[in-house]
Write a protein that holds these residues in place. Structure first.
Motif, PDB file in Angstrom:
ATOM      1  N   UNK A 272      40.051  37.245  38.533  1.00 29.77           N
ATOM      2  CA  UNK A 272      40.251  37.148  39.976  1.00 29.77           C
ATOM      3  C   UNK A 272      40.010  38.485  40.660  1.00 29.77           C
ATOM      4  N   UNK A 273      40.460  39.561  40.027  1.00 26.00           N
ATOM      5  CA  UNK A 273      40.264  40.891  40.599  1.00 26.00           C
ATOM      6  C   UNK A 273      38.785  41.229  40.720  1.00 26.00           C
ATOM      7  N   UNK A 274      38.010  40.852  39.715  1.00 26.17           N
ATOM      8  CA  UNK A 274      36.577  41.111  39.772  1.00 26.17           C
ATOM      9  C   UNK A 274      35.919  40.385  40.942  1.00 26.17           C
ATOM     10  N   UNK A 275      36.397  39.166  41.217  1.00 22.91           N
ATOM     11  CA  UNK A 275      35.845  38.393  42.331  1.00 22.91           C
ATOM     12  C   UNK A 275      36.267  38.995  43.668  1.00 22.91           C
ATOM     13  N   UNK A 276      37.558  39.332  43.789  1.00 20.90           N
ATOM     14  CA  UNK A 276      38.079  39.880  45.044  1.00 20.90           C
ATOM     15  C   UNK A 276      37.421  41.207  45.380  1.00 20.90           C
ATOM     16  N   UNK A 277      37.292  42.060  44.367  1.00 17.50           N
ATOM     17  CA  UNK A 277      36.708  43.383  44.603  1.00 17.50           C
ATOM     18  C   UNK A 277      35.186  43.389  44.501  1.00 17.50           C
ATOM     19  N   UNK A 278      34.624  42.231  44.161  1.00 19.26           N
ATOM     20  CA  UNK A 278      33.175  42.120  43.992  1.00 19.26           C
ATOM     21  C   UNK A 278      32.657  43.172  43.016  1.00 19.26           C
ATOM     22  N   UNK A 279      33.419  43.318  41.948  1.00 18.88           N
ATOM     23  CA  UNK A 279      33.088  44.309  40.919  1.00 18.88           C
ATOM     24  C   UNK A 279      33.166  43.640  39.550  1.00 18.88           C
ATOM     25  N   UNK A 280      32.051  43.168  39.021  1.00 15.26           N
ATOM     26  CA  UNK A 280      32.049  42.459  37.741  1.00 15.26           C
ATOM     27  C   UNK A 280      32.410  43.338  36.554  1.00 15.26           C
ATOM     28  N   UNK A 281      32.468  44.655  36.773  1.00 15.49           N
ATOM     29  CA  UNK A 281      32.773  45.580  35.677  1.00 15.49           C
ATOM     30  C   UNK A 281      34.218  46.081  35.706  1.00 15.49           C
ATOM     31  N   UNK A 282      35.036  45.515  36.608  1.00 13.41           N
ATOM     32  CA  UNK A 282      36.424  45.961  36.705  1.00 13.41           C
ATOM     33  C   UNK A 282      37.138  45.726  35.382  1.00 13.41           C
ATOM     34  N   UNK A 283      37.958  46.715  34.964  1.00 14.05           N
ATOM     35  CA  UNK A 283      38.702  46.640  33.710  1.00 14.05           C
ATOM     36  C   UNK A 283      40.207  46.750  33.962  1.00 14.05           C
ATOM     37  N   UNK A 284      40.974  46.183  33.051  1.00 11.08           N
ATOM     38  CA  UNK A 284      42.440  46.191  33.189  1.00 11.08           C
ATOM     39  C   UNK A 284      43.016  47.603  33.303  1.00 11.08           C
ATOM     40  N   UNK A 285      42.421  48.548  32.604  1.00 12.47           N
ATOM     41  CA  UNK A 285      42.925  49.920  32.618  1.00 12.47           C
ATOM     42  C   UNK A 285      42.955  50.490  34.034  1.00 12.47           C
ATOM     43  N   UNK A 286      42.112  49.972  34.919  1.00 14.46           N
ATOM     44  CA  UNK A 286      42.081  50.461  36.300  1.00 14.46           C
ATOM     45  C   UNK A 286      43.300  50.002  37.098  1.00 14.46           C
ATOM     46  N   UNK A 287      44.015  48.992  36.577  1.00 18.43           N
ATOM     47  CA  UNK A 287      45.258  48.547  37.207  1.00 18.43           C
ATOM     48  C   UNK A 287      46.462  49.357  36.748  1.00 18.43           C
ATOM     49  N   UNK A 288      46.298  50.079  35.647  1.00 22.92           N
ATOM     50  CA  UNK A 288      47.451  50.673  34.978  1.00 22.92           C
ATOM     51  C   UNK A 288      48.119  51.798  35.759  1.00 22.92           C
ATOM     52  N   UNK A 289      47.333  52.657  36.336  1.00 26.75           N
ATOM     53  CA  UNK A 289      47.868  53.895  36.922  1.00 26.75           C
ATOM     54  C   UNK A 289      48.940  53.653  37.981  1.00 26.75           C
ATOM     55  N   UNK A 290      48.766  52.653  38.830  1.00 29.84           N
ATOM     56  CA  UNK A 290      49.711  52.453  39.920  1.00 29.84           C
ATOM     57  C   UNK A 290      50.835  51.485  39.637  1.00 29.84           C
ATOM     58  N   UNK A 291      50.889  50.933  38.423  1.00 30.57           N
ATOM     59  CA  UNK A 291      51.852  49.876  38.130  1.00 30.57           C
ATOM     60  C   UNK A 291      53.306  50.325  38.228  1.00 30.57           C
ATOM     61  N   UNK A 292      53.585  51.547  37.878  1.00 28.47           N
ATOM     62  CA  UNK A 292      54.981  51.995  37.854  1.00 28.47           C
ATOM     63  C   UNK A 292      55.488  52.327  39.245  1.00 28.47           C
ATOM     64  N   UNK A 293      54.714  53.042  40.048  1.00 32.36           N
ATOM     65  CA  UNK A 293      55.225  53.526  41.334  1.00 32.36           C
ATOM     66  C   UNK A 293      54.692  52.785  42.556  1.00 32.36           C
ATOM     67  N   UNK A 294      53.509  52.176  42.435  1.00 33.96           N
ATOM     68  CA  UNK A 294      52.887  51.577  43.619  1.00 33.96           C
ATOM     69  C   UNK A 294      52.934  50.054  43.635  1.00 33.96           C
ATOM     70  N   UNK A 295      52.697  49.424  42.514  1.00 39.02           N
ATOM     71  CA  UNK A 295      52.650  47.967  42.471  1.00 39.02           C
ATOM     72  C   UNK A 295      51.417  47.485  41.754  1.00 39.02           C
ATOM     73  N   UNK A 296      51.055  46.247  42.020  1.00 40.11           N
ATOM     74  CA  UNK A 296      49.914  45.662  41.342  1.00 40.11           C
ATOM     75  C   UNK A 296      50.351  44.581  40.370  1.00 40.11           C
ATOM     76  N   UNK A 297      49.410  44.119  39.589  1.00 39.05           N
ATOM     77  CA  UNK A 297      49.696  43.058  38.626  1.00 39.05           C
ATOM     78  C   UNK A 297      48.829  43.239  37.388  1.00 39.05           C
ATOM     79  N   UNK A 298      49.442  42.958  36.243  1.00 33.80           N
ATOM     80  CA  UNK A 298      48.743  42.966  34.964  1.00 33.80           C
ATOM     81  C   UNK A 298      48.875  41.570  34.374  1.00 33.80           C
ATOM     82  N   UNK A 299      47.747  40.994  33.948  1.00 41.39           N
ATOM     83  CA  UNK A 299      47.757  39.661  33.349  1.00 41.39           C
ATOM     84  C   UNK A 299      47.157  39.743  31.952  1.00 41.39           C
ATOM     85  N   UNK A 300      47.935  39.325  30.952  1.00 41.48           N
ATOM     86  CA  UNK A 300      47.473  39.302  29.567  1.00 41.48           C
ATOM     87  C   UNK A 300      47.566  37.882  29.026  1.00 41.48           C
TER      88      UNK A 300
END
Length: 316
Positions: A272-300
């Motif tokens: 879903x993130x790849x579709x929303x951001x129109x970035x077919x190369x988006x990787x999960x690691x790019x979600x990691x940095x802000x998870x603790x202090x900013x927010x976001x979502x990780x799906x495994x």
């Protein structure tokens, strides 16, 4: 001195090769070979020094769970990745077909059983399992289908959701049931749960932690051969409620490990993130940095096999 017959010697040898284990009054047969071949779990090197689980900082707790899902605990040598949307395989899950975990490999006439919680409008995985000889029951209170609808594959749809409580109508107007009640109401008491899958959305993330906790509290983890779930982890992990859930999920996973469950597959769901951001190369690691202090979502999307299946599902 007397000499045993050859047939008697064979019988005694078979008895010797089995261990009788009593758990909660239930006799279980595990061969010595089976007990010796449960893979040992090694803590990821990256997790050493992260403090005591349940007592560490939000960053450490998040890093610990992150490291856990990326270190496989077993390699299934015969598996199929089934279902999902044709465009990106969203909704697909893994089925391990090794005889130890897939009874139909031993007996082609065996009628396996699967519960699938959370389908939306995508029954592709459920249909694939049904087409392989399983009795499949799919559950989702949000899907616009009548309760009891039967698909061409034989999948039976139930318009209700999984919960820790039995509710005929919750705040959304949904019927909810816990796992043990469903086993009883659907007449599956005394059968093994050959495959259990959950992929549900909720304000807190999902109901996967609710189901895992019930499995642990009731002992029903003993009757599940394979388990698949999408872990929905929402940030910021610094939020007390989200930190608590992060810790609980890690505790539940490692407790199931203690009971013989092993993680053998993980897929990052960033579709879903790849579709929303129109970035077919988006990787999960790019979600990691802000998870603790900013927010976001990780799906495994994770899959487990159970090396210590003890007995059929039994509920009062």
């Amino acid at each position: 001195m007397f000499k045993l017959s050859e047939s008697t010697e064979i019988i005694l040898e078979k008895i010797h090769l089995n261990i009788l284990k009593f758990v909660d009054g239930t006799r279980t047969l595990w061969s010595e070979e089976q007990l010796q071949h449960i893979p040992v779990i090694e803590e990821p090197e990256e997790s050493k020094g992260l403090g005591t689980p349940g007592e560490a900082t939000p960053q450490q707790e998040f890093d610990r769970l992150w490291n856990y899902v990326y270190k496989m605990q077993y390699k299934c040598t015969n598996s199929e990745y089934l279902g999902g949307r044709a465009i990106d395989r969203d909704g697909a899950y893994d089925l391990c077909k090794e005889p130890r975990f897939w009874e139909r490999a031993n007996d082609p006439n065996y009628k396996c059983l699967m519960y699938s919680f959370g389908v939306g409008n995508d029954f592709t995985f459920d249909d694939e399992v049904a087409n392989r000889g399983c009795e499949v029951h799919s559950f989702d209170p949000t899907t616009d289908l009548p309760d009891g609808h039967v698909r061409d594959s034989g999948v039976v749809f139930h318009k209700l959701g999984i919960s820790s409580e039995n509710i005929d109508k919750d705040a959304h107007g949904w019927k909810m049931r816990n796992f043990k009640t469903l086993i009883k109401e659907l007449g599956h008491n005394g059968r093994y749960m050959d495959y259990l899958k959950i992929d549900t959305d909720a304000p807190q993330g999902g109901f996967e932690d609710t189901l895992m906790q019930e499995l642990l509290d009731t002992g029903l983890y003993k009757c599940v051969r394979q388990y698949a779930q999408e872990i929905h982890l929402l940030g910021p992990i610094s939020n007390p409620d989200k930190l608590k859930r992060c810790r609980n999920i890690y505790r539940q996973l490692t407790t199931l490990n203690e009971h013989g469950w092993r993680l053998y597959n993980n897929t990052d769901n960033v579709r879903a993130t790849r579709i929303i951001q129109k970035n077919p190369n988006f990787q999960q690691i790019q979600n990691k940095a802000g998870m603790v202090s900013k927010g976001g979502a990780i799906l495994w999307e994770t899959a487990f096999v159970n090396f210590k299946v003890e007995s059929p599902c039994k509920v009062e």
